[in-house]
Design a protein around this motif. Structure first.
Motif, PDB file in Angstrom:
ATOM      1  N   ALA A 198       0.872  -1.192   0.000  1.00  0.00           N
ATOM      2  CA  ALA A 198       0.000   0.000   0.000  1.00  0.00           C
ATOM      3  C   ALA A 198       0.896   1.226   0.000  1.00  0.00           C
ATOM      4  O   ALA A 198       1.962   1.226   0.610  1.00  0.00           O
ATOM      5  CB  ALA A 198      -0.866  -0.015   1.244  1.00  0.00           C
ATOM      6  N   GLN A 199       0.480   2.254  -0.678  1.00  0.00           N
ATOM      7  CA  GLN A 199       1.254   3.495  -0.682  1.00  0.00           C
ATOM      8  C   GLN A 199       1.118   4.149   0.688  1.00  0.00           C
ATOM      9  O   GLN A 199       0.097   4.748   1.000  1.00  0.00           O
ATOM     10  CB  GLN A 199       0.742   4.417  -1.794  1.00  0.00           C
ATOM     11  CG  GLN A 199       1.723   4.636  -2.926  1.00  0.00           C
ATOM     12  CD  GLN A 199       2.987   5.383  -2.481  1.00  0.00           C
ATOM     13  OE1 GLN A 199       3.111   5.815  -1.338  1.00  0.00           O
ATOM     14  NE2 GLN A 199       3.944   5.495  -3.378  1.00  0.00           N
ATOM     15  N   PHE A 200       2.175   4.001   1.498  1.00  0.00           N
ATOM     16  CA  PHE A 200       2.138   4.498   2.879  1.00  0.00           C
ATOM     17  C   PHE A 200       1.779   5.980   2.936  1.00  0.00           C
ATOM     18  O   PHE A 200       1.040   6.442   3.786  1.00  0.00           O
ATOM     19  CB  PHE A 200       3.501   4.262   3.534  1.00  0.00           C
ATOM     20  CG  PHE A 200       3.562   4.648   4.980  1.00  0.00           C
ATOM     21  CD1 PHE A 200       3.201   3.745   5.969  1.00  0.00           C
ATOM     22  CD2 PHE A 200       3.966   5.917   5.371  1.00  0.00           C
ATOM     23  CE1 PHE A 200       3.255   4.098   7.302  1.00  0.00           C
ATOM     24  CE2 PHE A 200       4.018   6.277   6.701  1.00  0.00           C
ATOM     25  CZ  PHE A 200       3.664   5.364   7.670  1.00  0.00           C
ATOM     26  N   GLY A 223      14.546   3.242   4.026  1.00  0.00           N
ATOM     27  CA  GLY A 223      14.900   3.390   2.617  1.00  0.00           C
ATOM     28  C   GLY A 223      13.723   3.886   1.793  1.00  0.00           C
ATOM     29  O   GLY A 223      12.575   3.904   2.272  1.00  0.00           O
ATOM     30  N   TYR A 224      14.022   4.211   0.563  1.00  0.00           N
ATOM     31  CA  TYR A 224      13.026   4.722  -0.382  1.00  0.00           C
ATOM     32  C   TYR A 224      11.958   3.636  -0.605  1.00  0.00           C
ATOM     33  O   TYR A 224      12.284   2.524  -1.037  1.00  0.00           O
ATOM     34  CB  TYR A 224      13.760   5.061  -1.675  1.00  0.00           C
ATOM     35  CG  TYR A 224      12.934   5.604  -2.815  1.00  0.00           C
ATOM     36  CD1 TYR A 224      12.101   6.701  -2.645  1.00  0.00           C
ATOM     37  CD2 TYR A 224      13.019   5.037  -4.084  1.00  0.00           C
ATOM     38  CE1 TYR A 224      11.379   7.216  -3.705  1.00  0.00           C
ATOM     39  CE2 TYR A 224      12.301   5.541  -5.156  1.00  0.00           C
ATOM     40  CZ  TYR A 224      11.470   6.626  -4.948  1.00  0.00           C
ATOM     41  OH  TYR A 224      10.756   7.123  -5.999  1.00  0.00           O
ATOM     42  N   GLY A 236       8.612   8.500  10.036  1.00  0.00           N
ATOM     43  CA  GLY A 236       9.785   7.697   9.680  1.00  0.00           C
ATOM     44  C   GLY A 236       9.500   6.230   9.436  1.00  0.00           C
ATOM     45  O   GLY A 236      10.174   5.581   8.629  1.00  0.00           O
ATOM     46  N   ASN A 237       8.462   5.662  10.097  1.00  0.00           N
ATOM     47  CA  ASN A 237       8.193   4.232   9.922  1.00  0.00           C
ATOM     48  C   ASN A 237       7.677   3.924   8.516  1.00  0.00           C
ATOM     49  O   ASN A 237       7.650   2.762   8.116  1.00  0.00           O
ATOM     50  CB  ASN A 237       7.223   3.728  10.982  1.00  0.00           C
ATOM     51  CG  ASN A 237       5.908   4.497  10.991  1.00  0.00           C
ATOM     52  OD1 ASN A 237       5.905   5.725  10.902  1.00  0.00           O
ATOM     53  ND2 ASN A 237       4.805   3.795  11.085  1.00  0.00           N
ATOM     54  N   GLU A 285      11.366   4.098  12.602  1.00  0.00           N
ATOM     55  CA  GLU A 285      10.534   4.464  13.759  1.00  0.00           C
ATOM     56  C   GLU A 285      11.361   5.366  14.691  1.00  0.00           C
ATOM     57  O   GLU A 285      12.552   5.126  14.901  1.00  0.00           O
ATOM     58  CB  GLU A 285      10.075   3.206  14.496  1.00  0.00           C
ATOM     59  CG  GLU A 285       9.204   3.466  15.712  1.00  0.00           C
ATOM     60  CD  GLU A 285       8.000   4.379  15.424  1.00  0.00           C
ATOM     61  OE1 GLU A 285       7.229   4.088  14.503  1.00  0.00           O
ATOM     62  OE2 GLU A 285       7.861   5.392  16.128  1.00  0.00           O
ATOM     63  N   GLY A 286      10.708   6.397  15.221  1.00  0.00           N
ATOM     64  CA  GLY A 286      11.425   7.313  16.108  1.00  0.00           C
ATOM     65  C   GLY A 286      11.910   8.568  15.399  1.00  0.00           C
ATOM     66  O   GLY A 286      12.516   9.442  16.017  1.00  0.00           O
ATOM     67  N   PHE A 287      11.641   8.649  14.090  1.00  0.00           N
ATOM     68  CA  PHE A 287      12.075   9.824  13.319  1.00  0.00           C
ATOM     69  C   PHE A 287      10.933  10.342  12.461  1.00  0.00           C
ATOM     70  O   PHE A 287       9.968   9.618  12.161  1.00  0.00           O
ATOM     71  CB  PHE A 287      13.234   9.461  12.381  1.00  0.00           C
ATOM     72  CG  PHE A 287      14.511   9.132  13.094  1.00  0.00           C
ATOM     73  CD1 PHE A 287      15.474  10.117  13.303  1.00  0.00           C
ATOM     74  CD2 PHE A 287      14.758   7.845  13.557  1.00  0.00           C
ATOM     75  CE1 PHE A 287      16.658   9.818  13.961  1.00  0.00           C
ATOM     76  CE2 PHE A 287      15.941   7.537  14.217  1.00  0.00           C
ATOM     77  CZ  PHE A 287      16.891   8.517  14.418  1.00  0.00           C
TER      78      PHE A 287
END
Ligand SMILES: Cc1ncc(COP(=O)(O)O)c(C=O)c1O
Length: 388
Positions: A12-14, A125-126, A352-353, A360-362
């Motif tokens: 899925a496109q996050f 990553g991308y 970030g996730n 996670e965390g960013f």
């Protein structure tokens, strides 16, 4: 009608959810500062637009392109690598023209792997690397990127099993999303690692033009022996603000380049030749526009980092790319913090996730708005009193 199984497997496109939230906020008339996207905000330099206008009038360019792109662009890519990186590229056998590097990154697993083979991906990553995993029916292991290792993967930390089964390795420096950059030593280590374990390397050099503090980003192909094991993908999207033009190229190992070209012979008839012609002009004419662009991003980075530190946000300055990778305050997940910024401060950032578990965390902040808007964004965040 049902979609194919393959289509249903695609991730899925996050960030579709983020785009939706931002659009809803905008529709309510809210003044959202959008730092969540990765779309260059500046126009393509005028000399490249003029080159396209002229090329578009040439009837020769209205025909099908040669399948493997026009000779001028392949030569321009080779000349660009010689001039910028002192890397020798054969324009006939070592360049593949791409309709944007996203396509190259997605089709490469299809071209060089067999179903159920393994590739190694950076985390964070991308996200589009995962599309190639699904379309190529392959598996992947992740290489975590940690701030304490300058966001470079540690090959020694990978298990023997992971090293043995890896057939393809993706790297990306300057890095999206972390803003980390690579060193020549790291690329040399990568070549050694790839040779020892018989792994193909693909370096995504999308932000190759954007390095800060006087440090020009290094091409993977500058490492000795790099062409024996891999390729580099270069896009004009960022260097020349040509994201909508859909043009880039891969350079390096002739066998891998041939594999990409064969896949593309079946999928595309290359790009509109006038776009290729203008891209060749972009690569071979004065690079002053890129120098100016880099300076613009560096000024924005400095504003963002200085202002964040002023309000007590412990952030590290990115070394390259047009992204900053900022830690979320204690007690929040990446998504909770991104939601808070949108709901309470009308600021959109990318959680970030969305770039992998190790993100996670960013949150990722794009340097794609003016210095004034970046200042305004930090002032709004200051009012939330999250930092001391
Ligand atoms: C790391 C990275 N690689 C590749 C791309 C794709 O670039 P393009 O398809 O425009 O060449 C992007 C675009 O955002 C990116 O961030």
């Amino acid at each position: 009608m049902e979609f194919s199984k393959k289509l249903q497997q695609l991730p899925a496109q996050f960030f579709a959810a983020l785009v939706h939230k931002v659009n809803s906020a905008l529709a309510e008339g809210r003044d959202v500062i959008n730092l969540g996207q990765g779309n260059p905000d500046q126009p393509t330099p005028p000399h490249i637009i003029e080159a396209l206008q002229q090329a578009a009038e040439n009837p020769q360019h209205h025909k099908y392109s040669p399948f493997r792109g026009i000779a001028e662009l392949r030569q321009a890519a080779a000349d660009f690598y010689k001039r910028e990186y002192n890397v020798d590229i054969d324009a006939q056998t070592e360049v593949a023209i791409l309709g944007g590097t996203k396509i190259g990154l997605v089709e490469l697993p299809l071209a060089v792997l067999n179903p159920s083979d393994y590739m190694l991906l950076p985390d964070p990553g991308y996200p589009d690397y995962l599309s190639g995993v699904v379309l190529g029916d392959v598996n992947f292991d992740v290489m975590p990127l940690f701030a304490e290792n300058d966001f470079l993967p540690d090959y020694n930390a990978l298990s023997d099993e992971v090293k043995a089964r890896a057939k393809l390795l993706y790297l990306n420096y300057p890095n999206n999303p972390t803003g980390g950059t690579a060193t020549l030593e790291f690329f040399e280590e990568t070549v050694r690692f790839a040779k020892e374990h018989n792994i193909i390397v693909s370096h995504d050099f999308a932000y190759g033009a954007i390095g800060f503090d006087g440090n020009k980003p290094i091409s993977f192909l500058q490492a000795e022996g790099a062409k024996d094991v891999g390729i580099e993908m270069y896009t004009l999207s960022k260097t020349f603000n040509m994201a909508g033009w859909r043009i880039g190229f891969a350079v390096g190992n002739p066998k891998i380049i041939e594999a990409i070209n064969v896949i593309q012979d079946h999928l595309f008839c290359s790009q509109f030749p006038a776009v290729q012609q203008a891209a060749a002009i972009a690569l071979t004419s004065s690079q002053d526009c890129t120098i100016e662009l880099r300076a613009t991003y560096e000024r924005r980075r400095n504003v963002l980092v200085d202002e964040a530190q002023r309000i007590g946000w412990q952030v590290t300055a990115p070394k390259g790319s047009f992204f900053a990778w900022l830690p979320v305050p204690f007690g929040y997940t990446s998504e909770q913090f991104a939601d808070l910024l949108l709901d309470k401060a009308d600021i959109a950032v990318a959680a970030g996730n969305g770039f992998g578990d190790y993100g996670e965390g960013f949150v990722r902040v794009g340097l794609l708005v003016s210095e004034e808007r970046l200042r305004e964004a930090i002032m709004r965040i200051e009012k939330l009193k999250l930092f001391h």
